[in-house]
Design a protein around this motif. Sequence first.
Motif, PDB file in Angstrom:
ATOM      1  N   LYS A  40      -4.001 -55.450-134.749  1.00  0.00           N
ATOM      2  CA  LYS A  40      -4.027 -54.097-135.339  1.00  0.00           C
ATOM      3  C   LYS A  40      -4.889 -53.148-134.497  1.00  0.00           C
ATOM      4  O   LYS A  40      -4.572 -51.970-134.358  1.00  0.00           O
ATOM      5  CB  LYS A  40      -4.517 -54.171-136.777  1.00  0.00           C
ATOM      6  CG  LYS A  40      -3.462 -54.766-137.696  1.00  0.00           C
ATOM      7  CD  LYS A  40      -3.912 -54.835-139.128  1.00  0.00           C
ATOM      8  CE  LYS A  40      -2.795 -55.481-139.956  1.00  0.00           C
ATOM      9  NZ  LYS A  40      -3.173 -55.690-141.331  1.00  0.00           N
TER      10      LYS A  40
ATOM     11  N   GLU B  65       6.894 -52.927-137.722  1.00  0.00           N
ATOM     12  CA  GLU B  65       6.224 -53.378-138.937  1.00  0.00           C
ATOM     13  C   GLU B  65       7.254 -53.460-140.052  1.00  0.00           C
ATOM     14  O   GLU B  65       8.049 -52.575-140.237  1.00  0.00           O
ATOM     15  CB  GLU B  65       5.094 -52.409-139.329  1.00  0.00           C
ATOM     16  CG  GLU B  65       3.938 -52.425-138.365  1.00  0.00           C
ATOM     17  CD  GLU B  65       2.797 -51.541-138.809  1.00  0.00           C
ATOM     18  OE1 GLU B  65       1.845 -52.080-139.394  1.00  0.00           O
ATOM     19  OE2 GLU B  65       2.887 -50.331-138.570  1.00  0.00           O
TER      20      GLU B  65
ATOM     21  N   LEU C  69       4.943 -58.435-138.695  1.00  0.00           N
ATOM     22  CA  LEU C  69       4.674 -57.556-137.560  1.00  0.00           C
ATOM     23  C   LEU C  69       5.220 -58.221-136.306  1.00  0.00           C
ATOM     24  O   LEU C  69       4.894 -59.362-135.998  1.00  0.00           O
ATOM     25  CB  LEU C  69       3.159 -57.342-137.434  1.00  0.00           C
ATOM     26  CG  LEU C  69       2.672 -56.430-136.318  1.00  0.00           C
ATOM     27  CD1 LEU C  69       3.235 -55.025-136.473  1.00  0.00           C
ATOM     28  CD2 LEU C  69       1.164 -56.372-136.317  1.00  0.00           C
TER      29      LEU C  69
ATOM     30  N   TYR D 144       6.182 -52.331-131.163  1.00  0.00           N
ATOM     31  CA  TYR D 144       5.866 -53.131-132.342  1.00  0.00           C
ATOM     32  C   TYR D 144       6.712 -52.627-133.500  1.00  0.00           C
ATOM     33  O   TYR D 144       7.087 -51.473-133.572  1.00  0.00           O
ATOM     34  CB  TYR D 144       4.375 -53.088-132.681  1.00  0.00           C
ATOM     35  CG  TYR D 144       3.835 -51.713-132.956  1.00  0.00           C
ATOM     36  CD1 TYR D 144       3.753 -51.235-134.252  1.00  0.00           C
ATOM     37  CD2 TYR D 144       3.412 -50.878-131.927  1.00  0.00           C
ATOM     38  CE1 TYR D 144       3.265 -49.971-134.506  1.00  0.00           C
ATOM     39  CE2 TYR D 144       2.916 -49.617-132.172  1.00  0.00           C
ATOM     40  CZ  TYR D 144       2.849 -49.170-133.466  1.00  0.00           C
ATOM     41  OH  TYR D 144       2.369 -47.914-133.725  1.00  0.00           O
TER      42      TYR D 144
END
Length: 196
Positions: free
Chosen positions: A47, A61, A65, A59
Amino acid sequence: MEKSNAEIKDDILQFLVNNISAWTVDTLYTKLQNPTPTVAHFEKIVKEMISDGGQYFNYTEGEELYLRQNDFTQEFLNNGGFTKASKIAAANTAATVIELQEEKEAKRVTREKDREQLTIVKWQKNTFWIVFVLGLVGGVYSLYKISQAIFIPSNNVTEEQLNPKIDSIQNRLERLEKDLKQVDRLKSIDSAQTTK
């Protein structure tokens, strides 16, 4: 030896460059041979990567993730990656701390000088009025004495007035001396006649 968070972030990016598909956080943790004590700690590092340098990898989500390389990942690693960025941030932080300390010291010195100046100004203000009043009194007294000497006639006797008086006193003294000598002569004659 334990790796720093920046080194773990660079290892993740290097793994993404070497392995083209998308990877979940849990899979990356296992593939990198458990680089942190817990998966939660590893997730926290991921993170941080997203917030500090999310433009250097893709990335997604959702339920999980997913991380994947992008066109900037290899270039970022070639330029030092998160390790170099961490060192630069630490240097900037150190420079900022030094700057803040210097600024704090400069303010302290300025306050000290201001305090000294204020003390001197107060002293000058108080001393000025005392000296001013004394000077004023001295000046007024001098003007009084000067005007008195000019405008008020003095009771002093001049030499011309004294000379006749001195002469008359000297004449009296001379007469008294003569009279005393005559009295002494008469006494000596009288005592000589009584002894015969």
